[in-house]
Motif scaffolding. Sequence first.
Motif, short mmCIF file in Angstrom:
data_model
loop_
_atom_site.label_atom_id
_atom_site.label_comp_id
_atom_site.label_asym_id
_atom_site.label_seq_id
_atom_site.Cartn_x
_atom_site.Cartn_y
_atom_site.Cartn_z
N LYS A 199 0.88 -1.23 0.11
CA LYS A 199 -0.06 0.09 -0.13
C LYS A 199 0.94 1.26 -0.20
O LYS A 199 0.50 2.03 -0.72
CB LYS A 199 -0.94 -0.12 1.16
N GLN A 200 1.99 1.22 0.79
CA GLN A 200 2.83 2.44 0.74
C GLN A 200 3.23 2.86 -0.70
O GLN A 200 3.27 4.05 -1.07
CB GLN A 200 3.98 1.98 1.90
N TYR A 227 0.27 3.83 -3.09
CA TYR A 227 -0.28 5.15 -2.49
C TYR A 227 0.89 6.26 -2.76
O TYR A 227 0.32 7.29 -3.35
CB TYR A 227 -0.54 5.18 -1.23
N SER A 228 1.82 6.13 -2.57
CA SER A 228 3.14 7.22 -2.79
C SER A 228 2.80 7.38 -4.22
O SER A 228 3.17 8.57 -4.82
CB SER A 228 4.41 6.98 -2.40
N TYR A 278 0.28 9.26 -5.30
CA TYR A 278 0.13 10.65 -4.86
C TYR A 278 1.13 11.42 -5.65
O TYR A 278 0.89 12.68 -5.70
CB TYR A 278 0.37 10.69 -3.50
N SER A 279 2.08 11.14 -5.91
CA SER A 279 3.18 11.72 -6.58
C SER A 279 2.61 12.09 -7.92
O SER A 279 3.43 13.19 -8.64
CB SER A 279 4.46 10.89 -6.83
N PHE A 315 -1.01 14.65 -6.45
CA PHE A 315 -1.00 15.65 -5.35
C PHE A 315 -2.17 16.28 -4.80
O PHE A 315 -2.38 17.27 -4.43
CB PHE A 315 -0.18 16.88 -5.98
N PHE A 351 -6.62 4.82 -5.27
CA PHE A 351 -6.03 3.65 -4.72
C PHE A 351 -7.15 2.56 -4.48
O PHE A 351 -7.02 1.63 -4.64
CB PHE A 351 -5.50 4.08 -3.11
N VAL A 376 7.32 14.65 -2.41
CA VAL A 376 6.20 13.56 -2.09
C VAL A 376 7.09 12.80 -0.83
O VAL A 376 8.20 12.22 -1.07
CB VAL A 376 6.29 12.84 -3.11
N ASN A 377 6.49 12.34 0.11
CA ASN A 377 6.85 11.69 1.12
C ASN A 377 6.65 10.28 0.82
O ASN A 377 5.38 9.83 0.61
CB ASN A 377 6.07 12.16 2.56
N LYS A 378 7.76 9.73 1.04
CA LYS A 378 7.58 8.11 0.35
C LYS A 378 6.97 7.25 1.46
O LYS A 378 6.70 6.06 1.06
CB LYS A 378 9.14 7.64 0.11
N MET A 394 3.89 7.60 2.85
CA MET A 394 2.59 7.82 2.80
C MET A 394 1.82 6.50 2.51
O MET A 394 2.03 5.86 1.77
CB MET A 394 2.22 8.94 1.53
N VAL A 395 0.67 6.43 3.35
CA VAL A 395 -0.13 5.18 3.35
C VAL A 395 -1.71 5.78 3.22
O VAL A 395 -2.08 6.72 3.58
CB VAL A 395 0.04 4.29 4.36
N PRO A 396 -2.64 4.69 2.69
CA PRO A 396 -3.67 5.19 2.49
C PRO A 396 -4.45 5.16 3.88
O PRO A 396 -3.89 4.53 4.84
CB PRO A 396 -4.55 4.03 1.71
#
Lengths: 194, 50
Positions: free
Chosen positions: A31-32, A35-36, A39-40, A43, A52, B14-16, B18-20
């Motif tokens: 998930k990390q 999701y990252s 998000y990248s 934003f 997701f 971007v913070n690597k 990050m989680v949902p």
Amino acid sequence: MKKSKSTDAVLVTAYLQGDESALSTLITRHKQRIYSFIYSKVFDRDVAEDVFQDTFIKVINSLKRGKYNEEGKFLPWVMRISHNLVIDHFRKNNRMPKFENNTDFNIFSVLSDNSLNAENSMIKGQVASDVRRLVEELPDDQKQVLLMRIYKDMSFKEISQQTGVSINTALGRMRYALINLRKVIDKHNIVLTD
Amino acid sequence: MQKMYSRPSPSGQVNKNMVPKDQTVTFLLNYSKALRVFDYQNITFETLLN
């Protein structure tokens, strides 16, 4: 503990056989990263959350329908789905990530393209050819002065030297050429604007 | 002072880690449990039992 060390392929197989906790392990494991990645691109936390969720809904649907064939590429497959959904998101909103302007500096003042668009350049070409045809209708002496002044960018002194008339005569011919052009344009209601 | 007309790309921020949200993950797990897909005579049926 043993499950968290299993490969993705083993977990996918277990999930297909009805082990729901295998999916939980798969989601927790990846998930990390997924999701990252989302998000990248977007934003926006809420949009990333939506994408997701849609990604895994597609994953679950594909797995349950038996449309996924295991080739040891579970994560790249999920990443590809999320990538496609990000593209769908931008396509739906008809925009790409915006460059946010500072109030004191507008990037488009540097990047702007001053060339005419296709329509305006066509109009400009038509107007130029219309004017050229009108000029052809002028008496020869006026036409000669106008062509030299406007199209060849010569000074009235040069024009008078080349045509063998005085500067004042050349000026007068230019003046009558313009008056006659305006008359013809008014008479025929020709529109020469873009 | 030199005036800067640029700023770092957001991608660098971007913070690597990050989680949902947990509720998103819970929703997905519940969705998975609720979804049943079965075939009957070349037709695929899907049911979502909540």
